[in-house]
Design a protein around this motif. Structure first.
Motif, PDB file in Angstrom:
ATOM      1  N   UNK A 164      -7.428   1.154   1.774  1.00 13.05           N
ATOM      2  CA  UNK A 164      -6.671   0.511   0.708  1.00 13.05           C
ATOM      3  C   UNK A 164      -7.595  -0.263  -0.233  1.00 13.05           C
TER       4      UNK A 164
ATOM      5  N   UNK B  97       0.831  -1.209   0.000  1.00 12.33           N
ATOM      6  CA  UNK B  97       0.000   0.000   0.000  1.00 12.33           C
ATOM      7  C   UNK B  97       0.866   1.259   0.000  1.00 12.33           C
ATOM      8  N   UNK B  98       2.165   1.071  -0.031  1.00  8.73           N
ATOM      9  CA  UNK B  98       3.091   2.211   0.020  1.00  8.73           C
ATOM     10  C   UNK B  98       3.737   2.414  -1.353  1.00  8.73           C
ATOM     11  N   UNK B  99       4.812   3.195  -1.384  1.00  9.48           N
ATOM     12  CA  UNK B  99       5.452   3.575  -2.649  1.00  9.48           C
ATOM     13  C   UNK B  99       5.814   2.385  -3.552  1.00  9.48           C
TER      14      UNK B  99
ATOM     15  N   UNK C  26       0.260   8.682  -3.752  1.00  4.88           N
ATOM     16  CA  UNK C  26       0.664   7.871  -2.609  1.00  4.88           C
ATOM     17  C   UNK C  26       0.469   8.633  -1.300  1.00  4.88           C
TER      18      UNK C  26
ATOM     19  N   UNK D 162       1.266   0.528  -4.467  1.00  5.30           N
ATOM     20  CA  UNK D 162       0.305   1.468  -5.048  1.00  5.30           C
ATOM     21  C   UNK D 162       1.021   2.566  -5.840  1.00  5.30           C
TER      22      UNK D 162
ATOM     23  N   UNK E 114      -3.131   8.617  -0.310  1.00  4.15           N
ATOM     24  CA  UNK E 114      -3.534   7.324   0.258  1.00  4.15           C
ATOM     25  C   UNK E 114      -3.098   7.227   1.724  1.00  4.15           C
TER      26      UNK E 114
END
Lengths: 335, 335
Positions: free
Chosen positions: B241, A241-243, B220, A246, B223
């Motif tokens: 997410x 879900x981080x760089x 990002x 996503x 998010x």
């Protein structure tokens, strides 16, 4: 600080440029495929890939000067493509100092045991001893990095201190770097995102314009599958879900060669034909082999087709000649 | 099944169309602002917003026929904008049956206590008793839903059985619905995504073309901030997410009025001027008030500016007349 970059292609040269901007003494070594690139740097001409003249602090080294290039290096940047990684690291092994190796290489590689491995695992095997491998993930197109576009990167290493050392060497103004100890998650995301970005291109080519809901649904499905693959591979789902997940999927799916490759397939041209047409124009399509190796890695890790509905249909379309409409018509989102 | 839809705008009418396609007996009630829309449906003309003739199973009801519209309803769809929600639910209260209320309304509303509330909380206050509220989140542009584009939605309710009942009433072929008990997380994402999508438009307008790295970095960051806001509001970060967060942000940021509003600001036109120009063309810009209410909600929940660097600079640009270059130049990513 002396920084040696292995590989004079897009990302290696971009990192050499960044290191030079930070005031380091930079040695850029080109592989046996990089002669023309090294010659351009030597003659202070435009780098043929990056389309810019590199900083004069970047000193080029030809394929036969590997030992000299690595001498006294305090940081090594590994910028060789996944196909060349094992050969280059094997050659470099005798000269590699005990310093962090910041690797921008993405993908999986088959190991001596015949199964697919992460690049850090393959590097250790190629060098023949433990290496202080730091994987550089995140949404970072090389040309934009070299041109100082604001970029977010994510450096991960088993010993996070090595990732932090790399971050302080190259991070800073315009290049924001976060660090992590989740090298497994970061590597898996980096390897999977080319496959999924290609898949989003196929999907968008198939659904056509004015189908934003369908595009977003597929993007979401890709995120769900990447998170599952990270978990299966022993990583932290937060990394997906981080760089590295996503974020990098966003940039890779938005534009570029993988996306273009996918879109042509989505509109009905068989994958083999698109790949050979793009190869004839000297356009690399990492997404093509990436789908095969992602699928193979997933199978080797016992993930079922039902849990990866998107990757499963992508593999059918690209590697098993199943017509796009038939395969995507069967797709059931698991989100 | 008898389905009554309150609100004949974009999303109410799209859901009426879907319910009709599923074979239900549908009543579409228009508010005092929807007379022209109801008239078009009554005369079987094109719906002025959706640009299509609705299914003949959709029976229109005018503003004075609220009681009749709700009589015998087995499912109520709440499709009124957040500005009209309290007034409509207050009027409807005496006639609302004890059935699930599927709400497509997004945003926060000030309650009687003077602080910002989620729509389900505001609905309960407006009706004066507990309601079986189901929030519909996810990347779903109304026009595409009505036209049967593949769409992923996410229905959340405190009692997940109500969300499942709504999913089986309207979900199915082309409309994939997942359900959840995390109504807090889903509502917070839905309220925040207009603010962040506008912000991504501002950012992209500011950085210009060929800055994919910077765009992905900002996506990002959005998010990360949405996940933080969900956690602070008592929701499950996983929802950020999923379709209500990443998915809906993707579709809202990709195209549409909020994005256009943001891009003009990012290129240097003051927010007030862009808002009045778009208003003159009858273009609604939900992102404008959404940034104010998101910021107010965050402050009321004690989130510091340092934890929301993106939302903080967006609020300065849009509501405090800070020049774009000055505010974004100060932005430090917290990812």
């Amino acid at each position: 600080m002396r920084v040696t970059v292995l590989g004079a292609g897009y990302m290696g040269s971009a990192m050499a440029q960044v290191a030079a901007m930070r005031g380091h003494d930079v040695r850029l070594w080109g592989t046996w495929l990089d002669d023309a690139l090294v010659a351009a740097v030597r003659e202070r001409r435009e780098h043929p890939r990056l389309k810019m003249v590199l900083d004069q602090r970047v000193v080029p080294f030809g394929k036969d000067a590997l030992e000299g290039a690595l001498e006294g290096a305090e940081l090594v940047v590994h910028g060789v493509s996944s196909e060349g990684a094992v050969a280059v690291l094997g050659k470099a092994a005798p000269y590699l100092p005990d310093v962090p190796i910041l690797s921008v290489t993405k993908g999986f590689l088959p190991g001596g045991d015949g199964v697919m491995h992460r690049i850090d695992e393959a590097a250790r095997e190629a060098v023949g001893r433990p290496v202080r491998f730091v994987h550089a993930a995140g949404p970072a197109k090389a040309i934009e990095v070299a041109r100082r576009v604001l970029t977010l990167m994510f450096f991960a290493s088993a010993d996070e201190a090595d990732a932090r050392a790399c971050a302080s060497a190259v991070g800073g103004e315009f290049l924001h770097v976060t660090t992590s100890a989740d090298i497994a998650g970061a590597e898996i995301c980096s390897a999977m995102k080319n496959a999924y970005a290609t898949g989003l291109g196929i999907w968008d080519g198939f659904v056509g314009p004015d189908c934003h809901n369908a595009r977003a649904a597929c993007f979401q499905q890709a995120v769900v599958e990447m998170a599952l693959l990270v978990r299966v591979g022993g990583g932290d789902v937060a990394t997906a879900y981080a760089a590295p997940g996503v974020g990098d999927l966003h940039v890779t799916a938005a534009a570029g060669r993988n996306r273009a490759f996918g879109e042509h397939i989505g509109r009905g041209t068989p994958a083999k034909q698109v790949a050979s047409e793009m190869a004839a124009k000297n356009q690399l399509t990492e997404g093509y082999p990436a789908i095969a190796s992602a699928w193979r890695w997933a199978k080797e890790h016992g993930v079922s087709k039902d849990d990866l509905p998107l990757l499963a249909v992508l593999h059918e379309i690209v590697w098993q000649d199943v017509p796009v409409a038939e395969a995507l018509g069967r797709l059931r989102l698991s989100t």
